[in-house]
Design a protein around this motif. Structure first.
Motif, PDB file in Angstrom:
ATOM      1  N   ALA A  85     -19.661  64.411  60.667  1.00  0.00           N
ATOM      2  CA  ALA A  85     -19.266  64.265  62.065  1.00  0.00           C
ATOM      3  C   ALA A  85     -18.927  62.816  62.392  1.00  0.00           C
ATOM      4  N   ARG A  86     -19.703  61.890  61.842  1.00  0.00           N
ATOM      5  CA  ARG A  86     -19.422  60.469  62.098  1.00  0.00           C
ATOM      6  C   ARG A  86     -18.109  60.044  61.437  1.00  0.00           C
ATOM      7  N   MET A  87     -17.864  60.504  60.234  1.00  0.00           N
ATOM      8  CA  MET A  87     -16.606  60.178  59.567  1.00  0.00           C
ATOM      9  C   MET A  87     -15.418  60.778  60.325  1.00  0.00           C
ATOM     10  N   GLU A  88     -15.632  61.953  60.904  1.00  0.00           N
ATOM     11  CA  GLU A  88     -14.571  62.593  61.685  1.00  0.00           C
ATOM     12  C   GLU A  88     -14.217  61.749  62.904  1.00  0.00           C
ATOM     13  N   ARG A  89     -15.220  61.135  63.532  1.00  0.00           N
ATOM     14  CA  ARG A  89     -14.954  60.261  64.681  1.00  0.00           C
ATOM     15  C   ARG A  89     -13.995  59.134  64.310  1.00  0.00           C
ATOM     16  N   GLN A  90     -14.096  58.653  63.077  1.00  0.00           N
ATOM     17  CA  GLN A  90     -13.293  57.501  62.658  1.00  0.00           C
ATOM     18  C   GLN A  90     -11.808  57.814  62.529  1.00  0.00           C
ATOM     19  N   ARG A  91     -11.449  59.090  62.543  1.00  0.00           N
ATOM     20  CA  ARG A  91     -10.044  59.462  62.403  1.00  0.00           C
ATOM     21  C   ARG A  91      -9.184  58.902  63.532  1.00  0.00           C
ATOM     22  N   ILE A  92      -9.794  58.582  64.670  1.00  0.00           N
ATOM     23  CA  ILE A  92      -9.005  58.039  65.780  1.00  0.00           C
ATOM     24  C   ILE A  92      -8.394  56.691  65.417  1.00  0.00           C
ATOM     25  N   LEU A  93      -9.008  55.969  64.477  1.00  0.00           N
ATOM     26  CA  LEU A  93      -8.472  54.665  64.081  1.00  0.00           C
ATOM     27  C   LEU A  93      -7.248  54.793  63.194  1.00  0.00           C
ATOM     28  N   HIS A  94      -6.966  56.007  62.721  1.00  0.00           N
ATOM     29  CA  HIS A  94      -5.837  56.211  61.808  1.00  0.00           C
ATOM     30  C   HIS A  94      -4.707  57.019  62.452  1.00  0.00           C
ATOM     31  N   ARG A  95      -4.801  57.213  63.754  1.00  0.00           N
ATOM     32  CA  ARG A  95      -3.735  57.922  64.459  1.00  0.00           C
ATOM     33  C   ARG A  95      -2.490  57.048  64.548  1.00  0.00           C
ATOM     34  N   ASP A  96      -1.365  57.678  64.853  1.00  0.00           N
ATOM     35  CA  ASP A  96      -0.132  56.919  65.053  1.00  0.00           C
ATOM     36  C   ASP A  96      -0.283  55.948  66.222  1.00  0.00           C
ATOM     37  N   GLN A  97      -1.045  56.362  67.236  1.00  0.00           N
ATOM     38  CA  GLN A  97      -1.328  55.497  68.380  1.00  0.00           C
ATOM     39  C   GLN A  97      -2.844  55.339  68.500  1.00  0.00           C
ATOM     40  N   PRO A  98      -3.443  54.480  67.672  1.00  0.00           N
ATOM     41  CA  PRO A  98      -4.909  54.334  67.694  1.00  0.00           C
ATOM     42  C   PRO A  98      -5.355  53.539  68.914  1.00  0.00           C
ATOM     43  N   PRO A  99      -6.622  53.667  69.292  1.00  0.00           N
ATOM     44  CA  PRO A  99      -7.144  52.818  70.360  1.00  0.00           C
ATOM     45  C   PRO A  99      -7.304  51.392  69.853  1.00  0.00           C
ATOM     46  N   ALA A 100      -7.304  50.445  70.781  1.00  0.00           N
ATOM     47  CA  ALA A 100      -7.640  49.068  70.425  1.00  0.00           C
ATOM     48  C   ALA A 100      -9.165  48.960  70.444  1.00  0.00           C
ATOM     49  N   LEU A 101      -9.738  48.562  69.313  1.00  0.00           N
ATOM     50  CA  LEU A 101     -11.195  48.463  69.190  1.00  0.00           C
ATOM     51  C   LEU A 101     -11.602  47.004  69.065  1.00  0.00           C
ATOM     52  N   TRP A 102     -12.445  46.563  69.994  1.00  0.00           N
ATOM     53  CA  TRP A 102     -12.975  45.205  69.953  1.00  0.00           C
ATOM     54  C   TRP A 102     -14.478  45.318  69.765  1.00  0.00           C
ATOM     55  N   ALA A 103     -14.966  44.956  68.587  1.00  0.00           N
ATOM     56  CA  ALA A 103     -16.379  45.118  68.262  1.00  0.00           C
ATOM     57  C   ALA A 103     -17.050  43.761  68.085  1.00  0.00           C
ATOM     58  N   VAL A 104     -18.047  43.503  68.913  1.00  0.00           N
ATOM     59  CA  VAL A 104     -18.882  42.318  68.769  1.00  0.00           C
ATOM     60  C   VAL A 104     -20.189  42.764  68.121  1.00  0.00           C
ATOM     61  N   LEU A 105     -20.505  42.197  66.962  1.00  0.00           N
ATOM     62  CA  LEU A 105     -21.724  42.531  66.243  1.00  0.00           C
ATOM     63  C   LEU A 105     -22.692  41.360  66.311  1.00  0.00           C
ATOM     64  N   SER A 106     -23.935  41.655  66.633  1.00  0.00           N
ATOM     65  CA  SER A 106     -24.948  40.621  66.512  1.00  0.00           C
ATOM     66  C   SER A 106     -25.082  40.242  65.042  1.00  0.00           C
ATOM     67  N   GLU A 107     -25.428  39.011  64.780  1.00  0.00           N
ATOM     68  CA  GLU A 107     -25.655  38.586  63.397  1.00  0.00           C
ATOM     69  C   GLU A 107     -26.717  39.447  62.730  1.00  0.00           C
ATOM     70  N   ALA A 108     -27.598  40.035  63.549  1.00  0.00           N
ATOM     71  CA  ALA A 108     -28.641  40.916  63.016  1.00  0.00           C
ATOM     72  C   ALA A 108     -28.051  42.102  62.272  1.00  0.00           C
ATOM     73  N   ALA A 109     -26.880  42.596  62.717  1.00  0.00           N
ATOM     74  CA  ALA A 109     -26.248  43.739  62.060  1.00  0.00           C
ATOM     75  C   ALA A 109     -25.830  43.410  60.635  1.00  0.00           C
ATOM     76  N   LEU A 110     -25.611  42.124  60.352  1.00  0.00           N
ATOM     77  CA  LEU A 110     -25.239  41.713  59.002  1.00  0.00           C
ATOM     78  C   LEU A 110     -26.475  41.552  58.113  1.00  0.00           C
ATOM     79  N   LEU A 111     -27.597  41.228  58.718  1.00  0.00           N
ATOM     80  CA  LEU A 111     -28.794  40.886  57.948  1.00  0.00           C
ATOM     81  C   LEU A 111     -29.773  42.044  57.790  1.00  0.00           C
ATOM     82  N   LEU A 112     -29.711  43.026  58.679  1.00  0.00           N
ATOM     83  CA  LEU A 112     -30.594  44.180  58.572  1.00  0.00           C
ATOM     84  C   LEU A 112     -30.139  45.027  57.396  1.00  0.00           C
ATOM     85  N   GLU A 113     -30.936  45.056  56.344  1.00  0.00           N
ATOM     86  CA  GLU A 113     -30.531  45.714  55.099  1.00  0.00           C
ATOM     87  C   GLU A 113     -30.675  47.235  55.233  1.00  0.00           C
ATOM     88  N   ILE A 114     -29.556  47.910  55.316  1.00  0.00           N
ATOM     89  CA  ILE A 114     -29.512  49.362  55.470  1.00  0.00           C
ATOM     90  C   ILE A 114     -29.125  49.996  54.137  1.00  0.00           C
TER      91      ILE A 114
END
Length: 282
Positions: A139-168
């Protein structure tokens, strides 16, 4: 085993999919095993999907369409089916996200769902969804299909540095996730920037939130919760959070400096110490 004759096709998208698959298969005079042979799967899987015991995938749906000549019917249905696997409280947001022209988000701990790799998503979702991680990941991968449409939304993502360091999921998964973030550098519709710890207090301390803008509908504000989300079109909230997001953007690293930090963390934190079995390319 569910009695296929008792399935109510109006009960849910998954029930309708199973009911329609059985109807189309029988209309072509095929047994479950015969259809399975044609689309390279087992008859048991066909039966499980027809009785809603198993959630189909997009690949399965495309192969069924090709085998039965159903003109994309199951490929169209699969989006509804997978969206129905999302938590009930999250589905209204996912529907609006798919319609948005602009998505502005701040992520306090994790990479945004639209930017996650499949293995990172699986590690995140497996924490609270032990019984159906495959369906949740699909279901989550299906959500990502919007980024590959002919007219995708503009996505502006601000990530806290914590998102880079939290080992998942382990160092290998994190390395590939950060590499995936870097792959968006040449995408004109996706902007990823990092809010460094050195910023100190900021307007995103209330937690992760997202603003959705539409071509013809009012803006929406969405904030995550543990087992529910809050979404509103209240003009006062939209104005307040829009100003807050603008101030947040004024504190983040530039796209170039953000990419440099992501690359440095990828190499220094998740690179040199990789075990041999983790040195694979996603």
């Amino acid at each position: 085993m569910v009695n296929v004759h008792s399935l109510d096709p109006t009960a849910s998208p998954l029930d309708y999919y199973g009911w329609e698959l059985r109807r189309q298969r029988e209309a072509h005079g095929l047994k479950q095993g015969q259809l399975g042979e044609i689309i390279f799967c087992t008859g048991s899987l066909i039966g499980q999907i027809e009785t809603t015991k198993k959630v189909p995938t997009r690949d399965f749906s495309e192969r069924v369409d090709a085998a039965l000549g159903t003109d994309g019917l199951f490929s169209r249905l699969i989006g509804l089916v997978l969206r129905s696997q999302l938590p009930t409280w999250f589905q209204p947001y996912a529907e609006m996200e798919a319609k948005a022209a602009y998505i502005s988000t701040y992520q306090a701990q994790l990479v945004h769902g639209l930017l996650q790799t499949e293995e990172y998503a699986r590690a995140v979702l497996s924490v609270d969804h032990h019984s159906n991680p495959d369906e949740m990941v699909a279901a989550r991968m299906e959500r990502q299909r919007i980024l590959h449409r002919d007219q995708p939304p503009a996505l502006w993502a601000v990530l806290s540095e914590a998102a880079l360091l939290l080992e998942i999921g382990g160092r290998g998964i994190m390395r590939r996730q950060l590499a995936h973030l870097l792959s968006f550098r040449e995408n004109p519709w996706v902007n990823v920037q990092v809010l460094p710890f050195a910023t100190g207090q900021h307007t995103g301390m209330m937690g992760t939130f997202t603003l959705l803008r539409f071509d013809d509908d009012p803006d929406l504000f969405y904030m995550d919760g543990y087992d529910q989300g809050h979404m509103t079109a209240n003009p006062h909230v939209i104005k307040e959070r829009s100003v807050g997001y603008a101030r947040l953007q004024a504190s983040v690293l530039s796209p170039e400096d953000s990419a440099a930090l992501i690359a440095r963390v990828m190499e220094e934190r998740y690179g040199d110490r990789l075990r041999p079995e983790e040195r694979t390319v996603a």
